[in-house]
Design a protein around this motif. Structure first.
Motif, PDB file in Angstrom:
ATOM      1  N   ASN A  57     -15.330  13.943   6.847  1.00  3.91           N
ATOM      2  CA  ASN A  57     -14.917  13.285   8.087  1.00  3.91           C
ATOM      3  C   ASN A  57     -13.432  13.571   8.346  1.00  3.91           C
ATOM      4  OD1 ASN A  57     -13.306  11.076   6.787  1.00  3.91           O
ATOM      5  ND2 ASN A  57     -15.318  10.512   5.987  1.00  3.91           N
ATOM      6  N   GLY A  58     -12.931  13.050   9.442  1.00  2.00           N
ATOM      7  CA  GLY A  58     -11.540  13.333   9.826  1.00  2.00           C
ATOM      8  C   GLY A  58     -10.528  12.573   8.987  1.00  2.00           C
ATOM      9  N   THR A  59     -10.911  11.392   8.515  1.00  2.00           N
ATOM     10  CA  THR A  59      -9.995  10.585   7.712  1.00  2.00           C
ATOM     11  C   THR A  59      -9.698  11.276   6.383  1.00  2.00           C
ATOM     12  OG1 THR A  59     -10.974   8.621   8.723  1.00  2.00           O
ATOM     13  CG2 THR A  59      -9.657   8.286   6.737  1.00  2.00           C
ATOM     14  N   THR A 115      -1.940   4.840  17.323  1.00  2.00           N
ATOM     15  CA  THR A 115      -2.934   5.813  16.880  1.00  2.00           C
ATOM     16  C   THR A 115      -4.120   5.032  16.330  1.00  2.00           C
ATOM     17  OG1 THR A 115      -3.389   7.710  15.419  1.00  2.00           O
ATOM     18  CG2 THR A 115      -1.966   5.998  14.529  1.00  2.00           C
ATOM     19  N   PHE A 116      -5.198   5.751  16.042  1.00  2.00           N
ATOM     20  CA  PHE A 116      -6.314   5.139  15.327  1.00  2.00           C
ATOM     21  C   PHE A 116      -5.845   4.866  13.893  1.00  2.00           C
ATOM     22  CE2 PHE A 116     -10.453   5.776  12.993  1.00  2.00           C
ATOM     23  CZ  PHE A 116     -10.968   4.535  13.346  1.00  2.00           C
ATOM     24  N   ALA A 165      -6.842   5.271  11.013  1.00  2.00           N
ATOM     25  CA  ALA A 165      -7.062   6.251   9.947  1.00  2.00           C
ATOM     26  C   ALA A 165      -5.807   7.064   9.636  1.00  2.00           C
ATOM     27  CB  ALA A 165      -8.203   7.200  10.327  1.00  2.00           C
ATOM     28  N   VAL A 207       0.155  12.846  16.381  1.00  2.00           N
ATOM     29  CA  VAL A 207      -1.236  12.646  16.804  1.00  2.00           C
ATOM     30  C   VAL A 207      -1.330  13.012  18.287  1.00  2.00           C
ATOM     31  CG1 VAL A 207      -3.137  10.990  17.038  1.00  2.00           C
ATOM     32  CG2 VAL A 207      -1.507  10.760  15.144  1.00  2.00           C
ATOM     33  N   ASP A 249      -2.548  15.565  13.586  1.00  2.00           N
ATOM     34  CA  ASP A 249      -3.809  14.830  13.676  1.00  2.00           C
ATOM     35  C   ASP A 249      -4.376  15.163  15.050  1.00  2.00           C
ATOM     36  OD1 ASP A 249      -5.884  13.058  14.079  1.00  2.00           O
ATOM     37  OD2 ASP A 249      -4.882  11.365  13.126  1.00  2.00           O
ATOM     38  N   ALA A 273      -7.573  14.970  15.904  1.00  2.00           N
ATOM     39  CA  ALA A 273      -8.935  14.412  15.927  1.00  2.00           C
ATOM     40  C   ALA A 273      -9.460  14.179  17.344  1.00  2.00           C
ATOM     41  CB  ALA A 273      -8.969  13.102  15.149  1.00  2.00           C
ATOM     42  N   GLU A 274      -8.528  14.005  18.306  1.00  2.01           N
ATOM     43  CA  GLU A 274      -8.951  13.657  19.668  1.00  2.01           C
ATOM     44  C   GLU A 274      -8.665  14.768  20.665  1.00  2.01           C
ATOM     45  OE1 GLU A 274      -6.874  10.028  20.565  1.00  2.01           O
ATOM     46  OE2 GLU A 274      -7.796   8.937  18.906  1.00  2.01           O
ATOM     47  N   SER A 286     -11.434  15.768  13.618  1.00  2.88           N
ATOM     48  CA  SER A 286     -12.608  14.932  13.347  1.00  2.88           C
ATOM     49  C   SER A 286     -13.748  15.423  14.232  1.00  2.88           C
ATOM     50  CB  SER A 286     -12.308  13.465  13.670  1.00  2.88           C
ATOM     51  OG  SER A 286     -13.517  12.730  13.763  1.00  2.88           O
ATOM     52  N   LYS A 342     -16.197  12.444  19.512  1.00  2.65           N
ATOM     53  CA  LYS A 342     -15.100  13.417  19.657  1.00  2.65           C
ATOM     54  C   LYS A 342     -15.558  14.593  20.534  1.00  2.65           C
ATOM     55  CE  LYS A 342     -12.573  10.657  17.367  1.00  2.65           C
ATOM     56  NZ  LYS A 342     -11.863  10.591  16.119  1.00  2.65           N
ATOM     57  N   GLY A 390     -17.784  14.158  10.281  1.00  3.22           N
ATOM     58  CA  GLY A 390     -17.277  15.462   9.868  1.00  3.22           C
ATOM     59  C   GLY A 390     -15.811  15.625  10.215  1.00  3.22           C
TER      60      GLY A 390
HETATM   61  C1  LIG Z   1     -11.321   9.739  14.991  1.00  5.37           C
HETATM   62  C2  LIG Z   1      -9.931   9.776  14.483  1.00  5.37           C
HETATM   63  C3  LIG Z   1      -9.632   9.941  13.116  1.00  5.37           C
HETATM   64  C4  LIG Z   1     -10.643   9.822  12.010  1.00  5.37           C
HETATM   65  O1  LIG Z   1     -11.729  10.588  12.099  1.00  5.37           O
HETATM   66  P1  LIG Z   1     -13.117  10.165  11.365  1.00  5.37           P
HETATM   67  O2  LIG Z   1     -13.889  11.425  11.457  1.00  5.37           O
HETATM   68  O3  LIG Z   1     -13.691   9.053  12.159  1.00  5.37           O
HETATM   69  O4  LIG Z   1     -12.792   9.782   9.985  1.00  5.37           O
HETATM   70  C5  LIG Z   1      -8.326  10.122  12.746  1.00  5.37           C
HETATM   71  N1  LIG Z   1      -7.334  10.090  13.645  1.00  5.37           N
HETATM   72  C6  LIG Z   1      -7.556   9.891  14.954  1.00  5.37           C
HETATM   73  C7  LIG Z   1      -6.402   9.895  15.896  1.00  5.37           C
HETATM   74  C8  LIG Z   1      -8.871   9.710  15.423  1.00  5.37           C
HETATM   75  O5  LIG Z   1      -9.082   9.485  16.722  1.00  5.37           O
END
Ligand SMILES: *Cc1c(COP(=O)(O)O)cnc(C)c1O
Length: 366
Positions: A54-56, A80-81, A83, A126, A152, A154-155, A176, A181, A188
């Motif tokens: 996963n992304g974390t 931010t999220f 994580a 991020v 980061d 992820a988004e 992520s 996403k 993932g």
């Molecule tokens: C979704 C997200 C993550 C974590 O991703 P996961 O796959 O849910 O673990 C990390 N950082 C940001 C900014 C995110 O939006």
């Protein structure tokens, strides 16, 4: 109910997953993994990809591979999220929270400079809600203070900074592929890097620290952070559609611009930013409710729910959470958190649905 953001999964994804299941390669060995890593890295303009569960854990893996741990500080945006900050804690380091730039909501470079101490080792910009960070000043700060940059992203798959894709602008970039996403593998993630040494370290750490060529020998405490071939099978099919998805997200932003013209023109809400140096992928189409209206995003969310529309607030500042509480506040992040409102952003959304949401917003904000 119009959902906030649902994945678009079709026959191609199904065919790939069936193929992976039939092949028997259902764990983390298999051709889809290799294909997904290579193709996603190439899409972002980076040489190597290391797929993760996963992304974390991608963020945690990146931090550990860079040698970041106890006694170190890592600069993380307050908005931010969770994580992003949690991964720094997992590594044993301290997340130092920095406020956003009011114009584009991501890390404010001027505020980064003020937060650096002799313990600072890295910055995690991020790219929030699909909009890239202002990476040149961040790279300049990192260079002067000898800091690593971990994006980061992820988004923001497909977003660009001055014509360069996010994910290619740092030592290690983390993505992520969660269900909401830009592309998904169910759960993932992936780390991207041009540095072969770092890539090798991440591969070893991802697989229990197993030494290549010496079965069951471990020199370090690693993790099981591997992606499965089933996830990658889904990812390979999603990746074939990524340009379509990104263009559709941008089209949604145009549609929303028209549908919300009334509330924008009278200042009831503010559209999401896109700086002249940025190509945003509008992961979640997010507006700011005018503070002067006397209603917060929460009121709007419940009124939209009554009309069959799922909307979401933006993140709370990380320091609002009990584990990260501190006296110093991040006024920009706080303001964005109180007024930010994400509207439905699925790539399957129709023009008619966006018009309906626009009308509902007009009524709710009147
Ligand atoms: C979704 C997200 C993550 C974590 O991703 P996961 O796959 O849910 O673990 C990390 N950082 C940001 C900014 C995110 O939006």
């Amino acid at each position: 109910m119009i959902p906030i953001c649902e994945p678009s999964i079709g026959e191609e994804e199904l065919a790939n997953v069936v193929e992976a299941v039939r092949s028997g390669w259902v764990s983390s060995k298999g051709n889809f993994i290799i294909e997904f890593e290579e193709k996603f890295a190439r899409y972002c303009g980076v040489s190597h990809g290391v797929a993760t569960a996963n992304g974390t854990v991608a963020l945690h893996l990146a931090l550990v591979a860079l040698g970041i741990g106890a006694g170190h500080e890592v600069i993380v945006p307050s908005l931010t999220f969770i994580a992003t900050a949690n991964a720094v804690r997992y590594a044993g380091a301290k997340p130092v929270l920095v406020d956003s730039h009011p114009d584009y909501w991501c890390l404010d470079p001027a505020a980064i400079e003020r937060a650096i101490t002799p313990k600072t080792k890295a910055i995690i910009p991020v790219h929030l809600y699909g909009h890239p960070c202002d990476m040149e000043p961040i790279a300049d700060i990192a260079k002067r203070h000898h800091l690593y940059i971990i994006e980061d992203a992820a988004e923001s798959h497909g977003a660009e900074y001055k014509g360069r894709k996010v994910g290619s602008l740092s030592d290690i970039a983390c993505f992520s592929f969660y269900g909401n996403k830009i592309i998904t593998t169910g759960e993932g993630g992936m780390c991207l890097s041009d540095d072969e040494g770092l890539v090798q370290r991440m591969r070893v750490l991802r697989d229990h620290g197993a030494t290549p060529g010496k079965p069951f020998w471990h020199d370090v405490v690693g993790f099981n952070y591997r992606m499965t071939n089933l996830q990658a099978a889904l990812g390979v099919a999603q990746l074939q559609k990524i340009d379509t998805f990104v263009e559709k997200k941008r089209l949604l932003a145009t549609w929303y611009g028209n549908a919300l013209k009334g509330p924008f023109d009278r200042g009831a809400i503010q559209p999401p930013p896109e700086m002249p140096w940025a190509k945003s992928v509008y992961w979640m189409y997010t507006v700011l409710v005018a503070g002067s209206l006397g209603i917060g995003s929460g009121d709007v969310i419940s009124r939209l729910r009554d009309r069959g529309i799922e909307a979401r607030p933006v993140f709370y500042p990380v320091e609002a959470m009990p584990m990260y509480r501190r006296p110093k506040r991040s006024p920009v992040a706080e303001d964005l958190s109180q007024r930010g409102l994400s509207l439905p952003s699925s790539v399957n959304l129709t023009a008619e649905q966006v018009r309906y949401i626009g009308e509902a917003m007009g009524t709710v904000l009147a």
